[in-house]
Write a protein that holds these residues in place. Structure first.
Motif, short mmCIF file in Angstrom:
data_model
loop_
_atom_site.label_atom_id
_atom_site.label_comp_id
_atom_site.label_asym_id
_atom_site.label_seq_id
_atom_site.Cartn_x
_atom_site.Cartn_y
_atom_site.Cartn_z
N THR A 39 0.83 -1.21 0.16
CA THR A 39 -0.02 -0.14 -0.04
C THR A 39 0.76 1.49 -0.02
OG1 THR A 39 -1.72 -0.95 1.17
CG2 THR A 39 -1.72 1.29 1.35
N THR B 222 2.72 1.60 -3.49
CA THR B 222 1.75 2.21 -4.35
C THR B 222 1.29 3.87 -4.16
OG1 THR B 222 0.63 -0.09 -4.38
CG2 THR B 222 -0.67 1.59 -5.24
N ARG B 223 0.97 4.11 -3.01
CA ARG B 223 0.86 5.45 -2.89
C ARG B 223 1.96 6.30 -2.98
NH1 ARG B 223 -2.11 5.10 2.91
NH2 ARG B 223 -4.26 4.04 2.21
N SER C 148 4.32 5.70 -5.43
CA SER C 148 4.67 5.93 -6.80
C SER C 148 3.53 6.47 -7.58
CB SER C 148 4.63 4.38 -7.22
OG SER C 148 3.46 3.79 -7.27
N SER D 70 0.55 5.48 -8.44
CA SER D 70 -0.58 4.83 -9.23
C SER D 70 -1.73 4.23 -8.33
CB SER D 70 0.28 3.54 -9.66
OG SER D 70 0.81 2.71 -8.65
#
Length: 113
Positions: A103, A106-107, A109, A111
């Protein structure tokens, strides 16, 4: 006060509680965490972890929950907790940590799902 009616009693004054103090918390000072736990009369466990201890040290959180289950309701703990249950709880810690890391990655990056 909820719905315009004042509360009559604080549950934490009469119900046993457990408190996990994250000693590397940079959001809330460790002394404040200890004070709140003491004021509530909580059984206190400390972990060398940051504010998001449930993500960085899920094993400590699991151990605290299992301790609370054993201490507060011995009759339930005796009927529901086995060595297998404890092993499954501890085995879930890497999965929780992996999910948290994914998580965060992802945050960072940018995306989205």
């Amino acid at each position: 006060m909820a719905g315009g009616e004042p509360s009559t009693a604080a549950a934490w004054r009469t119900i046993p509680s457990w408190y996990l103090v994250a000693t590397d918390d940079r959001t809330i000072r460790t002394e404040n965490l200890r004070y709140m736990a003491k004021r509530a009369g909580s059984t206190t466990v400390e972990a060398d972890a940051p504010h998001a201890v449930m993500e960085t040290d899920p094993g400590a959180v699991t151990d605290l929950i299992l301790q609370a289950a054993h201490d507060s309701r011995p009759s339930l703990a005796k009927t529901g907790t086995t060595t297998r249950t404890v092993a499954l709880g501890r085995a879930s810690a890497p999965a929780v940590a992996g999910g948290a890391a994914l998580t965060v990655r992802t945050r960072r990056s940018g995306s989205g799902a």
